[in-house]
Design an enzyme around this catalytic site. Structure first.
Site, PDB file in Angstrom:
ATOM      1  N   GLU A  79       4.233  -5.404  -9.296  1.00 29.47           N
ATOM      2  CA  GLU A  79       3.117  -6.280  -8.957  1.00 29.47           C
ATOM      3  C   GLU A  79       3.427  -7.736  -9.299  1.00 29.47           C
ATOM      4  O   GLU A  79       3.999  -8.037 -10.339  1.00 29.47           O
ATOM      5  CB  GLU A  79       1.861  -5.837  -9.708  1.00 29.47           C
ATOM      6  CG  GLU A  79       1.373  -4.444  -9.347  1.00 29.47           C
ATOM      7  CD  GLU A  79       0.904  -4.344  -7.907  1.00 29.47           C
ATOM      8  OE1 GLU A  79       0.627  -5.403  -7.283  1.00 29.47           O
ATOM      9  OE2 GLU A  79       0.813  -3.200  -7.401  1.00 29.47           O
ATOM     10  N   CYS A 145      -5.249  -0.198 -13.454  1.00 28.96           N
ATOM     11  CA  CYS A 145      -3.903  -0.767 -13.499  1.00 28.96           C
ATOM     12  C   CYS A 145      -3.962  -2.286 -13.609  1.00 28.96           C
ATOM     13  O   CYS A 145      -3.290  -2.888 -14.453  1.00 28.96           O
ATOM     14  CB  CYS A 145      -3.116  -0.346 -12.255  1.00 28.96           C
ATOM     15  SG  CYS A 145      -2.831   1.442 -12.163  1.00 28.96           S
ATOM     16  N   HIS A 169       3.636  -0.192  -9.667  1.00 23.99           N
ATOM     17  CA  HIS A 169       2.936   0.948  -9.070  1.00 23.99           C
ATOM     18  C   HIS A 169       3.938   1.905  -8.419  1.00 23.99           C
ATOM     19  O   HIS A 169       4.890   1.463  -7.762  1.00 23.99           O
ATOM     20  CB  HIS A 169       1.934   0.474  -8.007  1.00 23.99           C
ATOM     21  CG  HIS A 169       0.570   0.231  -8.554  1.00 23.99           C
ATOM     22  ND1 HIS A 169      -0.071  -0.987  -8.459  1.00 23.99           N
ATOM     23  CD2 HIS A 169      -0.294   1.056  -9.200  1.00 23.99           C
ATOM     24  CE1 HIS A 169      -1.266  -0.897  -9.023  1.00 23.99           C
ATOM     25  NE2 HIS A 169      -1.421   0.332  -9.471  1.00 23.99           N
TER      26      HIS A 169
END
Length: 206
Positions: A79, A145, A169
């Protein structure tokens, strides 16, 4: 290099979470140049980040790699950014204690967004070179998350800690797709290879 890696317990009605399985496997791994510590987090707003931050303060790592499941994705996706909001849209599952926050800030007065400090582009390039589907993601969502990533980065920012941190992820595992054949998946072995590659990349980029 001390590296703290986290995964999550199952949630959303699934019996397994591949990132929890990755933590169990990684605990047996030896990666040259890295001293690894793993932690399994609860799928509960705030408690997840509280636990990871406590582990971070006790272990004093140089790097934190938090891992989570993004069912429906087709690749391993580091991310780029976490946003300062927790929000569960209608029709989505609550956390494992039934909480459903809507449009709530994670931390009042903190920045709207915080960027990963991991070498995410190099991580993706190395995974692709190893034959592993990977891409940089520009949204960590607004669920657990994102909450975890944001809180960790904010603590590092506030205390000016010499720690690089971010979130990755992972897709569903092949085991999960046996019961949900329309869901994209990767074998757990491939995901473990991806985690190894990312750890080696972080060590090499130090």
């Amino acid at each position: 290099m001390k590296i703290l890696v986290s995964g999550f317990e199952p949630f959303g009605g699934d019996a397994v979470n591949p990132t929890g399985e990755l933590m169990a496997a990684l605990a047996q791994e030896v990666v040259e140049g890295a001293e690894l510590k793993t932690v399994l987090l609860p799928v509960h707003f705030d408690e997840c980040a509280d636990l990871l931050i406590a582990e971070m303060e006790a272990y004093r790592p140089e790097v934190v790699i938090a891992c989570g499941l993004a069912k429906g994705r087709t690749a391993v996706t580091p991310e780029r950014i976490a946003v300062n909001v927790k929000d569960i849209p209608p029709g989505s599952y609550a956390d494992n204690q039934g909480q459903r926050p809507v449009d709530e800030p994670i931390t009042e007065g903190s920045p709207d967004g915080l960027f990963s400090t991991l070498p995410i582009r190099a991580m993706v390039n190395e995974m692709i070179a190893a034959g592993i589907p990977a891409a940089v993601s520009n949204t960590a969502g607004t669920y657990i998350c994102n909450n975890t990533m944001y809180r960790v980065l904010d603590r590092i920012r506030l205390e000016q800690l010499p720690i690089r941190a971010g979130f990755v992820h992972f897709p569903a595992s092949t085991e999960m797709s046996l019961l949900q054949p329309s869901v994209p998946s990767l074998p757990i072995g491939v995901m473990l290879d991806a985690l190894r590659v990312m750890i080696r990349t972080v060590v090499a980029e130090a």
